[in-house]
Design a protein around this motif. Structure first.
Motif, short mmCIF file in Angstrom:
data_model
loop_
_atom_site.label_atom_id
_atom_site.label_comp_id
_atom_site.label_asym_id
_atom_site.label_seq_id
_atom_site.Cartn_x
_atom_site.Cartn_y
_atom_site.Cartn_z
N SER A 1 6.65 11.82 26.74
CA SER A 1 6.87 10.97 25.58
C SER A 1 7.94 11.53 24.67
O SER A 1 7.91 12.72 24.33
N GLN A 2 8.87 10.68 24.25
CA GLN A 2 9.89 11.13 23.31
C GLN A 2 9.27 11.51 21.97
O GLN A 2 9.69 12.48 21.33
N GLU A 3 8.26 10.77 21.56
CA GLU A 3 7.65 11.00 20.26
C GLU A 3 6.97 12.36 20.19
O GLU A 3 7.03 13.05 19.16
N THR A 4 6.29 12.77 21.26
CA THR A 4 5.52 14.02 21.22
C THR A 4 6.21 15.20 21.90
O THR A 4 5.90 16.35 21.59
N SER A 5 7.13 14.93 22.80
CA SER A 5 7.74 16.01 23.58
C SER A 5 9.24 16.15 23.40
O SER A 5 9.83 17.12 23.89
N GLY A 6 9.88 15.19 22.76
CA GLY A 6 11.32 15.29 22.56
C GLY A 6 12.11 14.54 23.61
O GLY A 6 11.57 13.83 24.46
N VAL A 7 13.43 14.72 23.59
CA VAL A 7 14.33 13.90 24.41
C VAL A 7 14.48 14.40 25.85
O VAL A 7 15.00 13.69 26.71
N TYR A 8 14.04 15.64 26.12
CA TYR A 8 14.19 16.20 27.46
C TYR A 8 12.90 15.99 28.27
O TYR A 8 11.80 15.96 27.72
N ILE A 9 13.07 15.86 29.59
CA ILE A 9 11.89 15.72 30.45
C ILE A 9 11.06 17.00 30.36
O ILE A 9 11.57 18.10 30.55
N ARG A 10 9.79 16.84 30.05
CA ARG A 10 8.85 17.96 30.08
C ARG A 10 7.80 17.65 31.14
O ARG A 10 6.83 16.92 30.87
N PRO A 11 7.97 18.15 32.35
CA PRO A 11 7.10 17.77 33.47
C PRO A 11 5.62 18.01 33.22
O PRO A 11 4.78 17.26 33.71
N TYR A 12 5.30 19.05 32.45
CA TYR A 12 3.89 19.36 32.23
C TYR A 12 3.33 18.67 31.00
O TYR A 12 2.18 18.90 30.63
N GLN A 13 4.13 17.79 30.37
CA GLN A 13 3.61 17.00 29.26
C GLN A 13 3.68 15.50 29.55
O GLN A 13 3.61 14.68 28.65
N ILE A 14 3.73 15.16 30.83
CA ILE A 14 3.68 13.76 31.22
C ILE A 14 2.26 13.23 31.13
O ILE A 14 2.02 12.09 30.79
N SER A 15 1.31 14.11 31.45
CA SER A 15 -0.10 13.71 31.45
C SER A 15 -0.98 14.82 30.91
O SER A 15 -0.76 16.00 31.21
N LYS A 16 -1.99 14.43 30.14
CA LYS A 16 -2.99 15.39 29.68
C LYS A 16 -4.17 15.51 30.63
O LYS A 16 -5.00 16.42 30.49
N VAL A 17 -4.27 14.60 31.59
CA VAL A 17 -5.42 14.55 32.48
C VAL A 17 -5.39 15.71 33.48
O VAL A 17 -4.41 15.88 34.22
N ASN A 18 -6.46 16.49 33.50
CA ASN A 18 -6.60 17.63 34.42
C ASN A 18 -5.34 18.51 34.42
O ASN A 18 -4.84 18.91 35.47
N ASN A 19 -4.84 18.81 33.25
CA ASN A 19 -3.56 19.52 33.13
C ASN A 19 -3.73 20.72 32.20
O ASN A 19 -3.64 20.60 30.97
N SER A 20 -3.94 21.87 32.78
CA SER A 20 -4.13 23.09 31.99
C SER A 20 -2.82 23.63 31.41
O SER A 20 -2.84 24.52 30.56
N ALA A 21 -1.69 23.09 31.86
CA ALA A 21 -0.39 23.58 31.39
C ALA A 21 0.24 22.66 30.35
O ALA A 21 1.39 22.84 29.98
N PHE A 22 -0.53 21.68 29.84
CA PHE A 22 0.05 20.72 28.89
C PHE A 22 0.62 21.41 27.66
O PHE A 22 1.67 21.02 27.14
N ASP A 23 -0.05 22.44 27.19
CA ASP A 23 0.41 23.16 26.00
C ASP A 23 1.34 24.32 26.33
O ASP A 23 1.63 25.16 25.48
#
Length: 362
Positions: A289-311
């Motif tokens: 999301s651009q709103e929460t992650s910025g303008v660059y692709i952040r592969p580990y912030q695409i989904s919060k589901v079962n994702n221990s690397a989101f943060d």
């Protein structure tokens, strides 16, 4: 497919389809993104051809290029990152009928975890242009390099500086040869003088040892090694050897710029619908999301589901070494072998002697 004529290649593995010795690397490198990609941190570590880091005031680099796509971002750079990255409208392969297939960057959001161009900077290093190897499983016959002469040069350069604190005549000659081949200004002192370690630390774990920034000369030797061996399986061994992961705490992997770039809104399906889906909470999206992650692709912030690397990435120092198995302590313990503390061997730091348990978190 045959590396015998390349003098730099000292040891390599050959693959022969008729003998059933093949691989699937070409199927991934040609057909899609192979579930991988260079990080923005890696891409930003490559110098401009004038030998300056991209953040140097007179480097010639323009941050606005990221909005214009991969090819524009990589212009005027060290030729290695240009050669080994799929760019807009690059040739993907040639068919037996003489047709040409072009790179499809929409694989950034198409497919699954095994096929996507995860960061947008898709790997081309090691790719062949014969479409036959792409079409079916187990048809790849490109050779695999085990050891090449450049590694010896880089080993010497690093050892020379670590041992003596300077670059001797041999290391100087090696370094200039590497930069000549990369089409980068051979004056590495220009690079060293322009290096800002706090800037390099933003995208390169190798800027650190034991949690402290290293000096600019040592860092630039490490940079050279990183840039030379991308995609060749050398990186993790180097990071462990340098103890370069102590400082990792919430590090976010980034890829190319998508939001506000020439790619936004362009990738469509057969119904002319946008292929890009943002669904961070539900886990059914394919773009951060651009709103929460910025303008660059952040592969580990695409989904919060079962994702221990989101943060972000975290690191525990026990992982610099692998644990010895419980059986090793049991077999070397005294008496009835139930008291593992009586073993004559010791466990690697941070790991328990009991199997199935994780390391101590530091």
């Amino acid at each position: 497919e045959n590396m015998e004529n390349y003098s730099e290649v000292l040891l390599w593995r050959k693959f022969i389809e008729a003998q059933g010795v093949t691989h699937n690397i070409q199927m991934q490198l040609q057909n899609n993104g192979g579930g991988s990609g260079w990080t923005r941190g890696l891409v930003n570590s490559f110098l401009m051809r004038n030998g300056l880091p991209i953040y140097a005031s007179n480097s010639g680099y323009e941050p606005e290029w990221e909005k214009e796509g991969v090819k524009a971002t990589l212009q005027n750079r060290d030729s290695r990152i240009q050669l080994f990255t799929k760019k807009d409208n690059d040739i993907e392969n040639y068919t037996s009928g003489g047709d040409v297939n072009r790179v499809d960057l929409s694989w950034v959001v198409k497919g699954n975890n095994e096929t996507r161009m995860v960061t947008g900077y898709a790997i081309k290093k090691g790719k062949h242009y014969n479409s036959y190897m792409q079409t079916l499983h187990h048809k790849g016959t490109t050779g695999s390099i085990v050891f090449r002469g450049t590694e010896a040069l880089l080993n010497y350069m690093e050892a020379c500086y670590e041992k003596n604190g300077n670059i001797d005549a041999t290391a100087d000659r090696y370094w200039r040869k590497l930069r000549t081949r990369a089409k980068v200004d051979t004056d590495y002192t220009k690079t060293i003088n322009a290096t800002q370690m706090n800037k390099e630390a933003e995208g390169d774990f190798g800027a650190y040892s034991h949690g402290q920034l290293v000096d600019a000369t040592l860092y630039n030797i490490r940079r050279e090694r990183r840039n030379e061996f991308i995609g060749e399986g050398m990186r993790w061994a180097d990071l462990k050897r340098w103890r370069a992961c102590d400082q990792i705490d919430g590090y976010q992997i980034e890829g190319m710029r998508y939001w506000g770039s020439v790619y936004q809104g362009v990738w469509k399906n057969e119904n002319n619908e946008d292929l890009v889906v943002v669904d961070v909470e539900g886990g059914k999206g394919n773009m951060s999301s651009q709103e929460t992650s910025g303008v660059y692709i952040r592969p580990y912030q695409i989904s919060k589901v079962n994702n221990s690397a989101f943060d972000g990435y975290k690191f525990t120092s026990a992982h610099y070494l692998s644990p010895l198995p419980q059986s090793a302590f049991r077999q070397t313990a005294s008496g009835d072998q139930t008291d593992l503390e009586t073993s004559v061997i010791y466990q690697n730091p941070g790991w328990p002697k009991i199997g199935g348990q994780g390391p101590e978190i530091d």
